[in-house]
Every structure is written in C-alpha cells, then in structure tokens.
Design an enzyme around this catalytic site. Structure first.
Site, short mmCIF file in Angstrom:
data_model
loop_
_atom_site.label_atom_id
_atom_site.label_comp_id
_atom_site.label_asym_id
_atom_site.label_seq_id
_atom_site.Cartn_x
_atom_site.Cartn_y
_atom_site.Cartn_z
N GLN A 149 0.82 -1.21 0.00
CA GLN A 149 0.00 0.00 0.00
C GLN A 149 0.85 1.26 0.00
OE1 GLN A 149 -0.61 -2.80 1.75
NE2 GLN A 149 -2.65 -2.79 2.67
N THR A 154 -0.24 1.42 -7.76
CA THR A 154 -1.35 1.57 -8.70
C THR A 154 -0.85 2.03 -10.06
OG1 THR A 154 -2.96 2.05 -6.96
CG2 THR A 154 -3.47 2.86 -9.15
N ARG A 194 -2.88 -7.11 -9.56
CA ARG A 194 -4.21 -6.60 -9.28
C ARG A 194 -5.03 -6.39 -10.55
NH1 ARG A 194 -4.95 -0.52 -6.80
NH2 ARG A 194 -7.17 -0.23 -7.26
N TRP A 199 -7.26 -9.75 -6.95
CA TRP A 199 -6.64 -10.09 -5.66
C TRP A 199 -6.87 -11.56 -5.34
CZ3 TRP A 199 -3.61 -6.23 -4.46
CH2 TRP A 199 -3.99 -4.91 -4.69
N HIS A 204 -4.06 -7.00 -1.27
CA HIS A 204 -2.67 -6.60 -0.97
C HIS A 204 -1.91 -7.75 -0.29
CE1 HIS A 204 -2.56 -2.43 -2.26
NE2 HIS A 204 -3.76 -2.27 -1.78
N SER A 245 1.25 8.97 4.00
CA SER A 245 0.31 8.76 2.90
C SER A 245 -0.77 7.77 3.31
CB SER A 245 1.06 8.24 1.67
OG SER A 245 0.18 8.01 0.60
N HIS A 249 -4.86 8.36 3.71
CA HIS A 249 -5.79 7.46 3.01
C HIS A 249 -6.78 6.84 3.99
CE1 HIS A 249 -7.09 5.40 -0.53
NE2 HIS A 249 -6.77 4.20 -0.09
#
Length: 471
Positions: A149, A154, A194, A199, A204, A245, A249
C-alpha cells in the site's frame, strides 16, 4: 680354510641371532602403541554408535534438531552476501542462535496454501542476470507483483498491463478496470497482479501469502503438471512519506479490513490483529490516534509484508520477544528483497524503469513520471519534531530496509549500466517508442476494499487520485 669356515659359521650364527633378537625386539616395541590405537578406534566407534542411538530414539526434535538454526543462518547470510551487501555480523549470529522450536522451517511447513503445495519464492536476481536468461512469454514464466500500500503500485500496475511493448498486448476492459494479459500463443496469464488477475491471493497479499498461494491459483487454470518460473517484483517507498500517505488514506475511509493476513495455514484472528477503530472505518482519525494504536499495521508495513512471517510465529506476537521478532523480520525482508527478480523505489522512477527494461528485456511505451510534491510531504513539513521522532521510532525497521534497498538498487543499476554500451542514449530516451501514446483510464483507480459478500475477484473501486503514492 677350516678356520675361515669356522669364522663364517660364527659370523652367520651371530648375525642370525642378532637379527632374530632385533626383529623380536622391534615387534614387541611396536605392538603396544598399535594395540592402544586399535582400542582408541574401537572406543570412538562405540561413542558414535551410542550417539546415533541416543539422537534417534531419545532426543526430541525440538531440543536436538540443528536444522532450524542452520537454515536460518543460511537464509540470513544469503541476504547479506547477495550482490555484495553485508550486514552486521553480531546481529546475524544472534539471529542464527536465537531461533527455537519450528522457527526457520520453510514456509510450506507453516503456511498451508490453498492446496498445500510447496511455496515457490521464484527465481533469484542472480538467476535473472545469467547470460542465457530470457523472460519467456511463450513458455511458463510468470511475473508476480507484490503490491504494498501507498508505494506507487497503482501507477506501476497500470504501466504493466497497458504500456509494455508486447507481441500480444494486454486487453483491458475500461468498465471493469481489468486486463487480460495472455501469452502470444495461448490464453494463459503471464502476469499475476491486481489489474490482470485481481486479488486472488487476498487484498494486498504480502510475501508470505503470495509464495504459498500463487502456484495453486495457476494450477486451477493450467493444471498442476505445469512447471513455471516465477519472477517476484515490488516497489518500496521512503517510509515516513509512505506512512503519512497511508494515514491520509485511512483518514478518508480506507481500511483494507478484508485482507486475509494468511499465515500458518490460517487467517490471523481478531485477537492477534485487533482493529484500531470501532464501526465501519477509521474515517476522520487524527495523526495522534493513528500513531497511538499499537495494532496499527501501518507501522513497519513494508518490512512485515516483505518478510517470511512463519519465521516469527505469524501474527502471534507472544511467540518471541519484540526485539527478537524485529530482528528476524528485518533480516528476512532483506533476504527476500535481495532475491527478488526486480524491485524499485518510488523516489527513483527513471532508474526503476531502466532496471526493469534491462532485466526483463521488455520496453515501456511511455516514460515513468516522478511525483515528488505530495500531500504527505506537506504534512511532513508541518509536523513538530517530537511527533516526527515518534513516527521514525514506529518505522525504524522500514527505514533500515529502505536504506538497504537503496544501496542494492544502485548496485544493480550500475551493474546494468556498465554492461550497456548504449546506456546514454537508452537512458535519455526511456519510454519513447514510435507509434505509442499513453493510455488513460476513464477515471482514477485507488486501492480497493472488498465487502464480506464478495470474493477476492470482485472489486469495489473508489477514486482518490491517479497515483496512490501521491497523497
């Protein structure tokens, strides 16, 4: 003449007597040490036989087996010696001699995968650098992306499915945000990520989960007789920026509460991983609350997700002391990172793109973009020194892992650079392929959550930005 004859007979007789006495004397002198030597050998054989009988019938595995310690020492030294990177020898010796019981056993002995197959950690980086190496898209080579994460996964994941210059490009469905990344000669996936497979090993999934699950997932589609080569890849990010971060989130409502956290043949229990919040999410959490929760998985997340958790009793934190658990996890994370076919750091996009392309002999049709001005950096600049110091303490393992990764990344980069006679031109023109334009999704994709009524292949997408490491 008679006198000469007598003299000869006397001399012969004397010589004969002297010879017999000499031989007898020497034999008597040598017989005693030889006899002692034989007795000593028989005594040693008796001791050896007694030891074998004792270890076979009376000594338990937990108290006598040396295998776990030896295996852990070998794994530890593989982390320090791979690519010439060395770690503190005292820590390694402590790690090697502190493992007890079943710790240090291969992951497959602890974590039962879906069909109880042996875990497969993939080809090492040394295998990839072999002169005859080639990532064979037409055979059974598989790239496995370990997505941590808030590390930029992404964007990198979208590069993998949309921007690689392939003989048979991935076919992407805009509404589902899913791509079919098939081999040129048949409909089999060469990419486990992903956006290509979903998944399938859990939301994750970490190193422990992936290595015990990926092969079983492919067996469902291709059959268990297929012999595949796995190439694990991942991204790491500067730990403090990544931590902040994740805080931002989570503050907006992300939870990842449906992640499996699979280890030791089962999912972690609520008692092992208590939630830090009540209700559906931790939306609106303050930084003080985020820092204060001792069960917050954001703490040292990268080290935990990169390590073999079976070595520390999975999520049972009472299995060993906190200090010992931290040392084992960090050493395991370094070992696994050093063995990965490819890894990159979010802060070095261009270097990461070059290393990937040279490692796998694949080309991206777009240059990677560097996003250094992020919301997390804004938050960082406003933190008081005491709070920043506390965040450093909570992520001490990640900070050390990141420094190790940075050193190793530059070592690999320089090695590839030295082997590339066209380096200057290649590096200056990364992502510039004729006839290629960058693909844009209909809307930005962020990290996903999975409701309890859906399986791991159904995605509920939320949109918070085009780059998951940029917040």
């Amino acid at each position: 003449m008679a006198k000469r004859s007598v003299e000869v007979q006397v001399l012969d007789s004397d010589f004969s007597v002297l010879l017999r006495e000499s031989v007898t004397y020497e034999f008597k002198m040598e017989s005693r040490p030889k006899q002692r030597f034989r007795n000593f050998i028989m005594f040693l054989m008796f001791l050896a036989l007694t030891g074998i009988i004792y270890f076979s019938y009376f000594c338990s595995d937990s108290s006598c087996s040396l295998t776990p310690q030896v295996r852990v020492r070998q794994a530890t030294w593989s982390a320090t010696m791979n690519d010439g990177i060395s770690a503190d020898s005292d820590e390694m010796m402590r790690l090697g001699y502190s493992i007890q019981d079943s710790l240090g056993q291969p992951l497959s002995l602890h974590s039962s995968p879906i069909n109880s197959k042996t875990s497969n950690p993939g080809l090492s980086y040394d295998d990839v650098l072999n002169e005859n190496f080639q990532f064979d898209m037409n055979a059974h080579d598989v790239m496995v992306f370990l997505h941590i994460q808030k590390t930029g996964g992404t964007s990198f994941g979208k590069h993998l499915v949309q921007d690689l210059d392939l003989q048979r490009p991935c076919s992407c469905q805009r509404k589902r945000k899913r791509c079919y990344c098939f081999r040129p000669n048949r409909n089999e996936n060469w990419l486990f990520s992903r956006y290509s497979t979903g998944w399938k090993c859990g939301l994750h999934a970490d190193w422990t989960e992936l290595t015990s699950c990926v092969d079983a997932e492919f067996d469902k589609n291709e059959g268990d007789s297929v012999k595949r080569r796995y190439f694990y890849i991942t991204l790491l990010r500067e730990p403090i920026a990544r931590y902040l971060s994740e805080f931002r989130h989570v503050q907006r409502g992300a939870t990842w509460k449906h992640a499996r956290h699979w280890c030791g043949g089962r999912e972690a229990t609520p008692g092992e991983l208590p939630l830090c919040y009540h209700g559906e999410s931790w939306s609106g959490v303050t930084l003080d609350e985020f820092i204060s929760c001792p069960h917050n998985l954001a703490h040292n997340r990268q080290t935990r997700m990169m390590s073999d958790l079976a070595l520390v009793g999975c999520y049972n934190t009472s299995y060993m002391s906190t200090g010992e658990r931290n040392r084992v996890m960090l050493a395991s994370a370094k070992r696994n990172l050093a063995a990965m076919a490819f890894f990159s750091l979010t802060e070095f996009q261009k270097i990461g793109q070059y290393v990937f392309e040279e490692t796998f002999n694949l080309r991206f049709g777009v240059p990677f973009e560097q996003h250094n001005a992020t919301l997390s950096s804004t938050t960082l600049s406003s933190l008081p020194p005491s709070k920043l110091r506390k965040i450093h303490e909570l992520n001490a393992l990640d900070l050390e892992l990141y420094e190790f990764a940075k050193t190793l990344m530059y070592k690999r980069f320089n090695k590839l650079k030295s082997r590339d006679p066209q380096f200057a031109e290649r590096f200056a023109n990364l992502g510039r392929l004729p006839g290629r334009t960058e693909f844009n999704w209909d809307q930005a994709i962020e990290d996903t959550t999975i409701t309890s009524n859906t399986d791991f292949n159904t995605l509920q997408v939320s949109s918070y930005g085009s780059l998951d490491a940029s917040v």
